[in-house]
Design an enzyme around this catalytic site. Structure first.
Site, PDB file in Angstrom:
ATOM      1  N   GLY A   1      11.465  -3.327   3.095  1.00 42.44           N
ATOM      2  CA  GLY A   1      12.767  -3.149   2.460  1.00 42.44           C
ATOM      3  C   GLY A   1      13.195  -4.195   1.451  1.00 42.44           C
TER       4      GLY A   1
ATOM      5  CG  ASN B   1       3.211   1.058   7.975  1.00 39.88           C
ATOM      6  OD1 ASN B   1       3.782   1.752   7.138  1.00 39.88           O
ATOM      7  ND2 ASN B   1       1.912   1.083   8.144  1.00 39.88           N
TER       8      ASN B   1
ATOM      9  CE  LYS C   1       1.896  -1.671   5.694  1.00 40.53           C
ATOM     10  NZ  LYS C   1       1.833  -0.979   4.390  1.00 40.53           N
TER      11      LYS C   1
ATOM     12  N   GLY D   1      -3.765   3.652   0.894  1.00 45.68           N
ATOM     13  CA  GLY D   1      -4.638   3.714   2.074  1.00 45.68           C
ATOM     14  C   GLY D   1      -5.852   4.590   1.815  1.00 45.68           C
TER      15      GLY D   1
ATOM     16  CB  SER E   1      -0.881  -0.009   1.246  1.00 42.93           C
ATOM     17  OG  SER E   1      -1.693   1.136   1.271  1.00 42.93           O
TER      18      SER E   1
ATOM     19  N   GLY F   1      12.767   1.211   2.453  1.00 43.73           N
ATOM     20  CA  GLY F   1      13.863   0.916   1.527  1.00 43.73           C
ATOM     21  C   GLY F   1      14.823  -0.125   2.083  1.00 43.73           C
TER      22      GLY F   1
ATOM     23  CB  CYS G   1      -3.595   6.240  10.692  1.00 42.68           C
ATOM     24  SG  CYS G   1      -4.840   5.013  11.103  1.00 42.68           S
TER      25      CYS G   1
ATOM     26  CG  ASN H   1      -3.754   0.237   3.730  1.00 44.67           C
ATOM     27  OD1 ASN H   1      -4.057   1.316   4.258  1.00 44.67           O
ATOM     28  ND2 ASN H   1      -2.823  -0.550   4.214  1.00 44.67           N
TER      29      ASN H   1
ATOM     30  CG  LEU I   1      -1.982   7.911   5.647  1.00 45.87           C
ATOM     31  CD1 LEU I   1      -2.637   7.796   7.012  1.00 45.87           C
ATOM     32  CD2 LEU I   1      -1.850   6.530   5.015  1.00 45.87           C
TER      33      LEU I   1
END
Lengths: 255, 309
Positions: free
Chosen positions: B243, B190, B163, B45, B20, B215, B128, B98, B72
């Site tokens: 990653g 996440n 998640k 999302g 997502s 990453g 969030c 998501n 978001l």
């Protein structure tokens, strides 16, 4: 529509301590339209640092070759300008961005330094479409204009400017703009130059001024939402709705 | 070769998912590979109402990674239902939505709206901020998470995937909360909270100060969380997200217990990565004289047993 493929570095010329001119042979040929750009890896093989591809304006296209004009500006461009040698295989995604076709038949390109890479090809395409094209190309010193040797064969009507007077007219590329009020302006260059032209355009109440913007990008294809700029109509993706935006939708904070 | 993998009440055609926030709504990836044969899309999302996102700058590249402060941004549920879901469904692209909300009430209204789609599942973003709890993320507080999941379950007509946030000291209790609520599909994890400063102007680089780090740099961190999460219970189906850059990373996640993997930031650099990894996975399974992906998972599970002596 764009593609992702291999691009072999066929030719590299160092133009100054910070600028290089590159010719890449792309495996998949796609038509490059005015103001489109590419995303290019900036790492040696097997390395993932720097991680992201870099956005670069496409200076010209001929058969399966494209030209790039790159300034050593940060970690990625430094590797490309200084370290990567001919025959290196890049990974490229191109052509990206919303192509820009002005309505008017008289187009003024205003390029500051490396900004030439963002709009030069547009000028060539417009000229081939029968439009009257005038290019104003400025830099600090003659060294900044070395790229002209590769561009002159396209025979765009060009006036050069240098701040120190070492080549062309002495002064700023923006100084004579008021002589071209009947042209549509397409501008690309350093932030300070674009802001100055933005302010001039507002003062003159000239509505057909367009800016090709450059921001940090992660994907270049519109999915990461990282390259957004502020406009009067909300946030816009520089890679997708842009890179060209009209003076009417931009604000000072857009640059 | 059979690459399908069964999670709780969901079967994926391959163990690859597009994470997502890194693939939009997946449609553009049709330019790079056959999406429906290669991966399951997890949408950007979605919130009940459109969200313009955070002011720029939104990106900051680090060594082998990047920080993002997208905030978001999304077009909201109505636009998704009207313009996007029909396209995904027409193309038969398998997708998971998501979802996020600023409070539980918003999550519920959103789920009620989205129930009519053909989405395979909802992936609940609990990273969030919960506005009613002073902005602490749902996924950083066990009781809040439990309440949220209970309430969503009451209205959801689809399987749930939670998640989890990596910004916790111990992820295992959060896995347990999901299992206690009979939610067995769990994404770990996440982005990591990070920060960058603009030294020239003596201020934070991002207007919101903190940003999400992703990453190659984060892979070892998430690898550990995936391992820990998968050890909580045999029943947990862990979807790894953190990653992945090379095919080797994909295998490492399967070896530590993941059943499926999400590809995120790598999509920015190499948009064809899912198709390449799919081919590599087939070759790898073959090289071990195995026949299916689920056999590979069994093979790795056997290897893992030897770790715990």
């Amino acid at each position: 529509m764009f593609t992702q493929c291999e691009a072999v570095l066929e030719e590299k010329r160092i133009l100054s301590e910070k600028d290089a001119f590159l010719v890449l042979k792309v495996k998949e040929k796609k038509e490059v339209k005015p103001c489109q750009f590419c995303m290019l890896t900036a790492t040696f093989k097997k390395s993932f640092d720097p991680f992201l591809k870099r956005p670069f304006g496409i200076l010209f296209q001929k058969d399966d070759k494209i030209g790039l004009f790159i300034r050593n500006f940060g970690r990625g461009s430094s590797i490309i300008v200084k370290d990567i040698k001919e025959s290196f295989k890049f990974d490229i995604t191109y052509p990206l961005g919303n192509p820009f076709y002005p309505k008017k038949d008289k187009i003024l390109l205003v390029a500051g330094g490396i900004g030439i890479a963002g709009i030069f090809w547009a000028g060539v395409v417009y000229k081939n479409l029968g439009k009257k094209v005038k290019l104003l190309f400025g830099g600090r010193t003659e060294k900044d204009l070395e790229i002209r040797y590769f561009l002159e064969k396209y025979n765009l009507d060009t006036t050069y400017y240098t701040e120190d007077g070492s080549f062309g007219k002495k002064g700023l590329v923006s100084q004579d703009l008021e002589n071209y009020l009947d042209y549509t302006w397409l501008v690309c260059g350093p932030k300070a130059m674009m802001k100055a032209i933005f302010e001039l355009g507002k003062k003159l109440n000239k509505k057909d001024i367009f800016f090709s913007l450059d921001t940090y990008m992660a994907c270049g294809i519109g999915v990461c939402l990282g390259c957004t700029i502020e406009t009067k109509n909300g946030y816009k993706r520089c890679c997708k709705e842009g890179p060209v935006f009209s003076i009417e939708e931009l604000m000072e904070s857009s640059f | 070769m059979e690459l399908k993998v069964s999670l709780k009440n969901i079967t994926l055609k391959t163990p690859f998912l597009l994470a997502s926030g890194t693939c939009g709504f997946g449609l553009i990836f049709e330019k790079f590979f056959d999406v429906k044969e290669t991966a399951t899309v997890i949408t950007k999302g979605l919130s009940l109402n459109p969200n313009p996102g955070n002011p720029p700058p939104r990106l900051y590249e680090t060594y082998a990674g990047l920080l993002n402060s997208i905030g978001l941004e999304n077009p909201g549920a109505d636009t998704f239902l009207k313009d996007i879901a029909p396209k995904l469904e027409k193309k038969k692209i398998p997708y998971i939505i998501n979802i996020y909300g600023k409070d539980i009430d918003e999550f519920i209204k959103l789920v009620e709206k989205l129930n009519k789609t053909q989405a395979l599942a909802y992936e609940v973003n609990v990273s969030c901020p919960n506005v009613k709890k002073g902005g602490l993320a749902f996924g950083q507080d066990l009781d809040t998470l439990k309440t949220l999941l209970k309430e969503i379950k009451k209205v959801s007509k689809k399987e749930l995937i939670v998640k989890l946030s990596p910004n916790v000291s111990d992820i295992k209790p959060f896995v347990k909360v999901c299992l206690d609520e009979n939610i067995f599909n769990i994404t770990v994890a996440n982005t990591y909270l990070g920060m960058a400063v603009d030294l020239k102007n003596f201020k934070p680089h991002f207007k919101r100060i903190y940003a999400g780090y992703s990453g190659p740099a984060i892979k070892p961190l998430t690898l550990r969380f995936v391992y820990e999460a998968s050890k909580v219970s045999e029943k947990a189906n862990i979807i790894a997200s953190g990653g992945i850059t090379t095919f080797k990373d994909v295998l490492e996640y399967f070896l530590v217990g993941a059943k499926a993997v999400q590809l995120g930031s790598i999509l920015f650099r190499d948009s064809k990565a899912p198709a390449k990894f799919k081919e590599s996975l087939k070759a790898y399974i073959k090289s071990l004289n195995l026949n299916t992906f689920e056999e590979l998972l069994e093979f790795f599970k056997e290897k893992r047993k030897a770790w715990e002596v």
